[in-house]
Structures are given as structure tokens and as C-alpha cells.
Design a protein around this motif. Structure first.
Motif, PDB file in Angstrom:
ATOM      1  N   THR A  19       0.833  -1.195   0.000  1.00  0.00           N
ATOM      2  CA  THR A  19       0.000   0.000   0.000  1.00  0.00           C
ATOM      3  C   THR A  19       0.870   1.249   0.000  1.00  0.00           C
ATOM      4  O   THR A  19       0.614   2.197  -0.742  1.00  0.00           O
ATOM      5  CB  THR A  19      -0.931   0.023   1.239  1.00  0.00           C
ATOM      6  OG1 THR A  19      -1.827  -1.073   1.154  1.00  0.00           O
ATOM      7  CG2 THR A  19      -1.709   1.308   1.335  1.00  0.00           C
ATOM      8  N   ALA A  23       0.769   3.614  -3.156  1.00  0.00           N
ATOM      9  CA  ALA A  23       0.186   4.931  -2.863  1.00  0.00           C
ATOM     10  C   ALA A  23       1.183   6.045  -3.143  1.00  0.00           C
ATOM     11  O   ALA A  23       0.822   7.091  -3.679  1.00  0.00           O
ATOM     12  CB  ALA A  23      -0.279   4.987  -1.412  1.00  0.00           C
ATOM     13  N   ARG A  39      -9.075   5.778  -3.367  1.00  0.00           N
ATOM     14  CA  ARG A  39      -8.674   4.542  -2.686  1.00  0.00           C
ATOM     15  C   ARG A  39      -9.809   4.016  -1.818  1.00  0.00           C
ATOM     16  O   ARG A  39     -10.069   2.812  -1.782  1.00  0.00           O
ATOM     17  CB  ARG A  39      -7.438   4.806  -1.835  1.00  0.00           C
ATOM     18  CG  ARG A  39      -7.043   3.605  -0.983  1.00  0.00           C
ATOM     19  CD  ARG A  39      -5.927   3.966  -0.043  1.00  0.00           C
ATOM     20  NE  ARG A  39      -5.682   2.903   0.910  1.00  0.00           N
ATOM     21  CZ  ARG A  39      -4.907   3.022   1.943  1.00  0.00           C
ATOM     22  NH1 ARG A  39      -4.283   4.149   2.180  1.00  0.00           N
ATOM     23  NH2 ARG A  39      -4.725   2.025   2.770  1.00  0.00           N
ATOM     24  N   TRP A  82      -6.070   7.736   6.836  1.00  0.00           N
ATOM     25  CA  TRP A  82      -5.714   7.650   5.418  1.00  0.00           C
ATOM     26  C   TRP A  82      -5.429   9.021   4.824  1.00  0.00           C
ATOM     27  O   TRP A  82      -4.499   9.169   4.029  1.00  0.00           O
ATOM     28  CB  TRP A  82      -6.806   6.951   4.637  1.00  0.00           C
ATOM     29  CG  TRP A  82      -6.907   5.474   4.890  1.00  0.00           C
ATOM     30  CD1 TRP A  82      -6.115   4.718   5.705  1.00  0.00           C
ATOM     31  CD2 TRP A  82      -7.855   4.588   4.325  1.00  0.00           C
ATOM     32  NE1 TRP A  82      -6.520   3.406   5.690  1.00  0.00           N
ATOM     33  CE2 TRP A  82      -7.598   3.300   4.834  1.00  0.00           C
ATOM     34  CE3 TRP A  82      -8.913   4.745   3.449  1.00  0.00           C
ATOM     35  CZ2 TRP A  82      -8.342   2.186   4.490  1.00  0.00           C
ATOM     36  CZ3 TRP A  82      -9.668   3.626   3.103  1.00  0.00           C
ATOM     37  CH2 TRP A  82      -9.374   2.372   3.610  1.00  0.00           C
TER      38      TRP A  82
END
Length: 141
Positions: A19, A23, A39, A82
């Protein structure tokens, strides 16, 4: 092996590492908040399809108001995490951001002791200290 928590925790760690890398590449082209939104949509669809394919969808009536409230709060905390994580990845190095993000392990240990009454052994607290030290060293390296 599928009933082994260590197996699932290691897979989680592997996916978390992937991730961070994917990302970091993804946020080079768009705003980090919009990247988080995209996402989140993918996570929503993928987790829904996964639960549906395994027959794990349950009636919402199975959920108590307390459970629903805490899951909603957890969702808000995930979203906040996040948003912050993607912003940090956009402006920092993945090899520094990810270890600092993993200080969540330290915060979980402390909060689990304070809020949930969980007890860590002295060796467990040494591990918490080592994680903290490792995250700090990687962040300043």
C-alpha cells in the motif's frame, strides 16, 4: 493456516507495505485528498465483493446501536488516518512515512492497556519500546 492469527497479521503487513509503495507512486499525479477518496472507493467495492463472495453479508439488524456507533467512529478514524497518511506520502519518503505510521502499534498497545484493560508482559513492553525506537531511527535516517 487460515485459523492462525499470525498468518493473517503477516499478510496484513505485506499488503500494508505494498500500500505504501503503490500509494506513493499514485499520489505523485493527483492531490492526496482526492487520492484518498479514490482509494476509499476501491476499498469499499473490494471489501463488499469479498464479503459477498464468501457469504458473509449479514442483516444490519444483527448490529447493535453500540456496535454500529463504534464501527462508524472506527470508519471516521480510518478515514482521518488515510487522509494524513496520503498527505505524508505525498510530501515525504515512503521509507520514512511508513515506519512513523507504524507507531500506531505503540499507540494501540498503550490504548489497549488503558481503555480495554489488556495487559502486556514486560517483554511485550520491551517490544513496544523497540518499535518506537526503530520508527524514530528510520524517520531521521
Amino acid at each position: 493456516m487460515t485459523d492462525n492469527w499470525q498468518f493473517w497479521a503477516l499478510l496484513s503487513a505485506l499488503f500494508a507495505a505494498l500500500t505504501a509503495i503503490t500509494a506513493k507512486i499514485g499520489v505523485t499525479e493527483i492531490n492526496s485528498n482526492f487520492a484518498t477518496f479514490l482509494r476509499t472507493g476501491v476499498v469499499f467495492l473490494a471489501s463488499g465483493l469479498f464479503a459477498w463472495s464468501l457469504g458473509d453479508i449479514e442483516p444490519l439488524s444483527n448490529l447493535s446501536p453500540k456496535g454500529a456507533g463504534f464501527l462508524a467512529i472506527s470508519g471516521l478514524m480510518t478515514g482521518a488516518s488515510w487522509v494524513c497518511y496520503f498527505r505524508a506520502l505525498q510530501i515525504g519518503k515512503a521509507s520514512q512515512v511508513a515506519p512513523v505510521d507504524k507507531l500506531s502499534v505503540v499507540f494501540v498497545a498503550i490504548l489497549a492497556a488503558l481503555v480495554l484493560g489488556e495487559e502486556l508482559s514486560p517483554l511485550g513492553w520491551v517490544g513496544v519500546g523497540l518499535i518506537s525506537t526503530g520508527a524514530v531511527v528510520m524517520a531521521i535516517a
